[in-house]
Design an enzyme around this catalytic site. Structure first.
Site, PDB file in Angstrom:
ATOM      1  N   GLY A  88     -17.998 -12.482  18.197  1.00 36.50           N
ATOM      2  CA  GLY A  88     -18.212 -12.225  16.778  1.00 36.50           C
ATOM      3  C   GLY A  88     -16.996 -12.613  15.954  1.00 36.50           C
ATOM      4  O   GLY A  88     -16.278 -13.549  16.301  1.00 36.50           O
ATOM      5  N   LEU A  89     -16.756 -11.876  14.864  1.00 33.35           N
ATOM      6  CA  LEU A  89     -15.646 -12.130  13.941  1.00 33.35           C
ATOM      7  C   LEU A  89     -15.685 -13.554  13.392  1.00 33.35           C
ATOM      8  O   LEU A  89     -14.666 -14.221  13.273  1.00 33.35           O
ATOM      9  CB  LEU A  89     -14.298 -11.866  14.630  1.00 33.35           C
ATOM     10  CG  LEU A  89     -14.051 -10.425  15.097  1.00 33.35           C
ATOM     11  CD1 LEU A  89     -12.736 -10.327  15.853  1.00 33.35           C
ATOM     12  CD2 LEU A  89     -14.073  -9.461  13.924  1.00 33.35           C
ATOM     13  N   CYS A  90     -16.891 -14.028  13.075  1.00 35.85           N
ATOM     14  CA  CYS A  90     -17.036 -15.371  12.492  1.00 35.85           C
ATOM     15  C   CYS A  90     -17.966 -15.327  11.279  1.00 35.85           C
ATOM     16  O   CYS A  90     -18.797 -16.225  11.092  1.00 35.85           O
ATOM     17  CB  CYS A  90     -17.517 -16.374  13.526  1.00 35.85           C
ATOM     18  SG  CYS A  90     -18.918 -15.841  14.527  1.00 35.85           S
ATOM     19  N   GLY A  91     -17.845 -14.276  10.490  1.00 34.16           N
ATOM     20  CA  GLY A  91     -18.621 -14.171   9.259  1.00 34.16           C
ATOM     21  C   GLY A  91     -20.115 -14.049   9.528  1.00 34.16           C
ATOM     22  O   GLY A  91     -20.551 -13.347  10.442  1.00 34.16           O
TER      23      GLY A  91
END
Length: 295
Positions: A88-91
């Site tokens: 994750g952590l990709c908008g």
């Protein structure tokens, strides 16, 4: 108002988070350069090969015995390949894929879905986790393909798709992925993988391409069709990989900026709280001195 210890703790926490997001941005930028080079080099080759495949499909006609890849059947069973990321952590990168797949099902295959005839092949751990929690049929074991993204690995997945279509287990296969445009922009794409679409006419009559086959027509087509479909899937994976790195770099850059803004507010709060505490102590000292004078 929070006391000095609490504010100081929050400042330390935000500084630590900012350092992490900064590091993740730098890592994503380094990965983006490599993945961007790969898709930039692959795209012209994939587009030309896809064009040749479409022309071959159009030239052969539906009655050809080896034109299984262009056979249009009644869409009773549908397979959708959902390409997401492993992390994750990709908008909104992954959520766009999930929404895109659900929208395709709702707009085009709702009746098949109600009968349980829509299947998802997830590529990427996030897609596997998302659709695994929902009432959707899953197939294939390619959720970890991005851990070792090579043409050979993509070819295995493409061979599985071709085998399933040729055997008649699915009447249509579509791919949903994010196409890389630039660092800040990813375009959600839904492409038909099988059957192969004929060349777009665009309202004009196009002359049929007349190929000269050397050494043998059957041998050329037998080798070219699987190759083209493998390249098409690999291009989608490379596009998705570059898009993921671009989305993560943008997200981490924004997170670093937000952490900086939050730090400014927290430091201002800390100074105000400290000043208020000092003022309070001074007032108490003055009040005590006045009390001593009056005694």
């Amino acid at each position: 108002m929070a006391n000095l210890k609490e504010v100081k703790g929050r400042i330390t926490s935000v500084i630590s988070t900012q350092q992490i997001t900064k590091a993740m941005k730098m890592v994503a930028a380094a990965k983006l350069r490599r993945s961007q080079d790969r898709i930039t080099q692959m795209r012209p080759f994939a587009q030309k090969l896809s064009s040749i495949l479409q022309n071959l499909s159009s030239a052969q006609g539906d009655n050809s015995s080896d034109a299984w890849y262009s056979q249009v059947r009644e869409e009773k069973k549908v397979l959708i390949v959902a390409i997401s990321s492993d992390r994750g952590l990709c908008g909104s990168f992954n959520s766009n894929i999930f929404k895109g797949v659900l929208r395709v099902i709702a707009e085009k295959y709702q009746s098949q879905y109600d009968k349980g005839n829509v299947t998802i092949l997830p590529i990427g751990r996030k897609a596997f986790e998302f659709f695994g929690k929902r009432k959707v049929n899953l197939v294939g074991d390619y959720s970890t393909l991005f851990s070792n993204l090579t043409f050979e690995q993509a070819a295995k997945a493409a061979e599985f798709l071709m085998t399933e279509f040729q055997a008649g287990r699915y009447d249509k296969i579509e791919i949903v992925y994010n196409e890389f445009k630039n660092v800040a922009t990813q375009i959600l794409r839904t492409e038909q993988f099988l059957p192969v679409k004929p060349p777009a006419q665009e309202g004009k009559k196009t002359s049929e391409v007349d190929y000269i086959y050397q050494p043998d027509r059957e041998e050329i087509i037998t080798g070219l069709i699987p190759k083209s479909l493998k390249v098409q899937l690999f291009k989608g994976l490379l596009d998705s990989n570059a898009s993921e790195n671009g989305a993560r770099m943008t997200a981490m850059d924004k997170a670093t900026e937000n952490a900086g803004e939050l730090l400014k507010e927290l430091k201002l709060t800390y100074n105000r709280t400290r000043q208020a505490a000092i003022t309070k102590e001074i007032l108490e000292i003055v009040a005590g001195a006045e009390a001593l004078k009056s005694a």
